[in-house]
Design an enzyme around this catalytic site. Sequence first.
Site, short mmCIF file in Angstrom:
data_model
loop_
_atom_site.label_atom_id
_atom_site.label_comp_id
_atom_site.label_asym_id
_atom_site.label_seq_id
_atom_site.Cartn_x
_atom_site.Cartn_y
_atom_site.Cartn_z
N HIS A 50 0.85 -1.19 0.00
CA HIS A 50 0.00 0.00 0.00
C HIS A 50 0.88 1.25 0.00
CE1 HIS A 50 -3.34 2.62 0.73
NE2 HIS A 50 -4.18 1.64 1.03
N GLY A 94 0.35 -4.66 1.87
CA GLY A 94 -0.87 -4.86 1.10
C GLY A 94 -0.65 -5.70 -0.14
N TYR A 99 -5.13 -3.92 10.86
CA TYR A 99 -5.53 -4.58 9.62
C TYR A 99 -6.97 -5.05 9.71
CZ TYR A 99 -4.00 -5.98 5.07
OH TYR A 99 -3.83 -6.02 3.71
#
Length: 259
Positions: free
Chosen positions: A64, A108, A138
Amino acid sequence: MSLVNVEFSEKVGIITLNNTQKLNALSAELVDDIIEALDNFQKQKIHIIILRAPDGSKVWSAGHDVKELPLKMRDPLSYYDSLEVLLRTVEEYPGPVIAMVHGSVWGGACDLIMTCDMVIADKTAKFAMTPAKLGVPYNSTGILHFMNRLPINIAKEMFFTAELVPAERALNVGIINHLVEEEELLPFTLNLAATISTRSMLSIEVIKEQFRVLSKAYSITPSAFERVQGMRRKVYDSHDYEEAITAFLEKRPANFKGE
């Protein structure tokens, strides 16, 4: 300019992440390009997808894009977050999505790998799940991806340590389907895709959907769900979360206080 390269041959489509200057970090722009490529392949009835990085990449994806995470007071992994939309798109694609991995996979992007139907890798591959380094709470969907793929103690170790899992161990614990030599990575993956393409794609489409539905067949009470969401909010409203994001952007170690 698109941040992915797209090619296809008969029933196999290849999507190559192509933002190596930013280590293929899963920014909203890159994710949108991947989703667009998947949507186009589906319209063209391309049955099998290979997701990869360019040849020689030391990092398959840095995960991410941390610069796009909110600093505080908002869920960083909500239902409509770009990464979450991508994971659902991969899950719901009506055919196998195969991750072909050369290089390290972080955060991610590791969740993306776990969401793919199969993973083929060479010995340069390494996998790390890093929310604990960033103070990120998460989400339950992501946790479930790992619980469905790995023994729960291995999943916990990945989340708790945030350390890289080398290729051979990743094969042994079930992250990787096949571990091959670097020069064999693409030929092996294409051969696997070719084998699948000779089978009934209608049957595979339905079987994949059964796997998806059954893998989510966990009951949870509304109160338990609300409790988990409340616990997650406690984290993304915390000093530790804000400190971790700030430290990453300032390129220094985070000073966690547990508050």
